[in-house]
Design a protein around this motif. Structure first.
Motif, PDB file in Angstrom:
ATOM      1  N   ARG A 157       0.839  -1.198   0.000  1.00 55.88           N
ATOM      2  CA  ARG A 157       0.000   0.000   0.000  1.00 55.88           C
ATOM      3  C   ARG A 157       0.876   1.251   0.000  1.00 55.88           C
ATOM      4  O   ARG A 157       0.649   2.187  -0.765  1.00 55.88           O
ATOM      5  CB  ARG A 157      -0.902  -0.025   1.234  1.00 55.88           C
ATOM      6  CG  ARG A 157      -1.823   1.135   1.360  1.00 55.88           C
ATOM      7  CD  ARG A 157      -2.740   0.957   2.567  1.00 55.88           C
ATOM      8  NE  ARG A 157      -2.003   0.582   3.759  1.00 55.88           N
ATOM      9  CZ  ARG A 157      -1.603   1.444   4.699  1.00 55.88           C
ATOM     10  NH1 ARG A 157      -1.904   2.707   4.591  1.00 55.88           N
ATOM     11  NH2 ARG A 157      -0.932   1.035   5.744  1.00 55.88           N
ATOM     12  N   ILE A 158       1.910   1.266   0.827  1.00 57.82           N
ATOM     13  CA  ILE A 158       2.828   2.405   0.894  1.00 57.82           C
ATOM     14  C   ILE A 158       3.625   2.534  -0.401  1.00 57.82           C
ATOM     15  O   ILE A 158       3.800   3.638  -0.938  1.00 57.82           O
ATOM     16  CB  ILE A 158       3.746   2.287   2.125  1.00 57.82           C
ATOM     17  CG1 ILE A 158       2.906   2.461   3.392  1.00 57.82           C
ATOM     18  CG2 ILE A 158       4.867   3.310   2.074  1.00 57.82           C
ATOM     19  CD1 ILE A 158       3.646   2.155   4.673  1.00 57.82           C
ATOM     20  N   LEU A 159       4.102   1.408  -0.935  1.00 57.08           N
ATOM     21  CA  LEU A 159       4.844   1.455  -2.199  1.00 57.08           C
ATOM     22  C   LEU A 159       3.970   1.964  -3.346  1.00 57.08           C
ATOM     23  O   LEU A 159       4.430   2.742  -4.187  1.00 57.08           O
ATOM     24  CB  LEU A 159       5.398   0.071  -2.538  1.00 57.08           C
ATOM     25  CG  LEU A 159       6.587  -0.385  -1.709  1.00 57.08           C
ATOM     26  CD1 LEU A 159       6.956  -1.820  -2.053  1.00 57.08           C
ATOM     27  CD2 LEU A 159       7.769   0.533  -1.929  1.00 57.08           C
ATOM     28  N   PHE A 160       2.713   1.546  -3.372  1.00 59.00           N
ATOM     29  CA  PHE A 160       1.808   2.023  -4.416  1.00 59.00           C
ATOM     30  C   PHE A 160       1.557   3.522  -4.270  1.00 59.00           C
ATOM     31  O   PHE A 160       1.518   4.257  -5.260  1.00 59.00           O
ATOM     32  CB  PHE A 160       0.491   1.245  -4.367  1.00 59.00           C
ATOM     33  CG  PHE A 160      -0.465   1.607  -5.455  1.00 59.00           C
ATOM     34  CD1 PHE A 160      -0.138   1.418  -6.784  1.00 59.00           C
ATOM     35  CD2 PHE A 160      -1.702   2.153  -5.152  1.00 59.00           C
ATOM     36  CE1 PHE A 160      -1.010   1.760  -7.796  1.00 59.00           C
ATOM     37  CE2 PHE A 160      -2.591   2.491  -6.149  1.00 59.00           C
ATOM     38  CZ  PHE A 160      -2.245   2.292  -7.468  1.00 59.00           C
ATOM     39  N   GLY A 161       1.421   4.000  -3.041  1.00 58.35           N
ATOM     40  CA  GLY A 161       1.252   5.430  -2.808  1.00 58.35           C
ATOM     41  C   GLY A 161       2.459   6.228  -3.252  1.00 58.35           C
ATOM     42  O   GLY A 161       2.336   7.285  -3.880  1.00 58.35           O
ATOM     43  N   ILE A 162       3.646   5.715  -2.954  1.00 64.73           N
ATOM     44  CA  ILE A 162       4.881   6.384  -3.382  1.00 64.73           C
ATOM     45  C   ILE A 162       4.989   6.384  -4.903  1.00 64.73           C
ATOM     46  O   ILE A 162       5.378   7.388  -5.508  1.00 64.73           O
ATOM     47  CB  ILE A 162       6.109   5.723  -2.725  1.00 64.73           C
ATOM     48  CG1 ILE A 162       6.106   6.007  -1.221  1.00 64.73           C
ATOM     49  CG2 ILE A 162       7.405   6.190  -3.367  1.00 64.73           C
ATOM     50  CD1 ILE A 162       7.146   5.230  -0.445  1.00 64.73           C
TER      51      ILE A 162
END
Length: 74
Positions: free
Chosen positions: A50-55
């Motif tokens: 989720r964090i990687l997709f946001g970044i």
């Protein structure tokens, strides 16, 4: 870089597409921030992804911003 005089000289269609590009850019940016900080996503995804997709969405928004500001007239 961005010049306000160049913006004034553009046709209405080019100005519309520029503003539309800014709106889409902001959507990508805020969607990326939202994905990073939203804890209760209605679908199952690991916090790391989720964090990687946001970044990834934020980086894509920055790339779009760079291309939008540095585009040349044809």
């Amino acid at each position: 870089m961005f010049d306000i005089n160049t913006f004034k000289q553009k046709s209405p269609q080019q100005r519309f597409l520029f503003i539309f590009g800014l709106i889409i850019l902001l959507c990508y940016f805020f969607l990326g921030v939202y994905m990073i900080f939203w804890k209760d996503i209605p679908f199952e995804i690991a916090p790391t992804y989720r964090i990687l997709f946001g970044i990834l969405l934020i980086v894509y928004a920055l790339i779009r911003f760079y291309r939008l500001v540095n585009q040349k007239d044809n």
